[in-house]
Design an enzyme around this catalytic site. Sequence first.
Site, mmCIF file in Angstrom:
data_model
loop_
_atom_site.group_PDB
_atom_site.id
_atom_site.type_symbol
_atom_site.label_atom_id
_atom_site.label_comp_id
_atom_site.label_asym_id
_atom_site.label_seq_id
_atom_site.Cartn_x
_atom_site.Cartn_y
_atom_site.Cartn_z
ATOM 1 N N GLU A 198 0.831 -1.211 0.000
ATOM 2 C CA GLU A 198 0.000 0.000 0.000
ATOM 3 C C GLU A 198 0.864 1.259 0.000
ATOM 4 O OE1 GLU A 198 -3.058 0.391 -0.591
ATOM 5 O OE2 GLU A 198 -3.654 -1.699 -0.543
ATOM 6 N N TYR A 205 -6.269 6.356 4.788
ATOM 7 C CA TYR A 205 -6.448 5.444 3.657
ATOM 8 C C TYR A 205 -5.711 4.122 3.910
ATOM 9 C CZ TYR A 205 -5.367 2.804 -0.360
ATOM 10 O OH TYR A 205 -5.190 1.719 -1.178
ATOM 11 N N ASP A 209 -9.140 6.439 -1.348
ATOM 12 C CA ASP A 209 -8.042 7.020 -2.128
ATOM 13 C C ASP A 209 -8.644 7.759 -3.327
ATOM 14 O OD1 ASP A 209 -8.882 5.031 -3.832
ATOM 15 O OD2 ASP A 209 -6.895 4.207 -4.206
#
Length: 362
Positions: free
Chosen positions: A44, A125, A143
């Site tokens: 991520e 996020y 996002d």
Amino acid sequence: MTQNYIEHLNIEQFQKDLIDWYYIVKRDLPWRINRDPYRILVSEIMLQQTQVVTVIPYYERFMKLFPTTKELAEADEQTLLKAWEGLGYYSRARNLQESAKMIEAMGGFPTTHEEILKLKGVGPYTAGAVSSIAFGIPAPAVDGNVFRVMSRVCCIFEDIAKPKTRKVFESVVTDVISHEDPSAFNQGLMELGATICTPKSPKCLECPVQKHCQAFKQGIDDLLPVKTKANAQVKTKLVVAIVENQYGEYLVNKRPDKGLLANFYEFMSFEYDGTLEPAEFLLEKLSPVCKNVESIQAIGTFNHVFSHRIWEMESYSVKVTTDITLSDEVAENSGLWISSTSLHEYPLVAAHHKILSEYDKL
Ligand code: SF4
């Protein structure tokens, strides 16, 4: 607050249509081989601002070097920065290492959304993505893709450039997220935004949630999301020199340990004040270091764009003869001569890679 935005939605059907589609199109990616939260966290962080195809080789190399938080926590900075070189945003690599140290100190990866949010460099996020994908927690992961899809599905005209708008979208996603499979729901939204509900010309006719989409119904998908322009980037003019001596060694500098590109290496670089021609300016700046300049040749002009600034670099090749004693001024800046063959062992600022590859063609 979200009631008005989602009252048109058949939430269960929306979840089903999205999740069923996601399982059909889901790609085999190296961070999806299991639900290890550390592997998901690394992916991520790397995927922020960088495309999946670009990330894959970096990710595989990084996981080989640092397969668990233990190896990452113990890594020396140079090895870490070298592994991250090319991805940019080096503070993310440092934050990731800080998180690894925190996780080691805690005795294991945290398992709640609140605790994950406390890791260094982990924002709402990333915390939502790791919580939902690794632990099945129904937390929103908003996002850019999710802003776009949900603004269109629910006709949300809030300005996504404003920080407070995130709360509106998080609230909407919290109300519609699947509690049975939050991982597939969140990843489905992201995938939909990346492949179907694209910024320009979304492929509405192929969209699995078309029948739920208010923007499609009203023919206004091109008006959403609303995003005001960010502030202009600051431009800095620099004169950069690849200085090479008679032994085929380059003069490089280590950047300070705080601020932009901290602890990275770079060729000699000076902020240009416009008082002299760039080449003259450069020779004046180099004079305390390089007494015997044999030649100077322009390499070219290069721009390097960061998130909030642009470097405009006028670059030169400077050949010198030297007895390898550096002046105090350069010694203070940790300047050093390194051979061309060992240059690749040093984390070099990405902006200077472009100059080096042109220099090699001279
Ligand atoms: Fe996006 Fe079109 Fe799907 Fe609506 S119908 S979510 S605008 S791709």
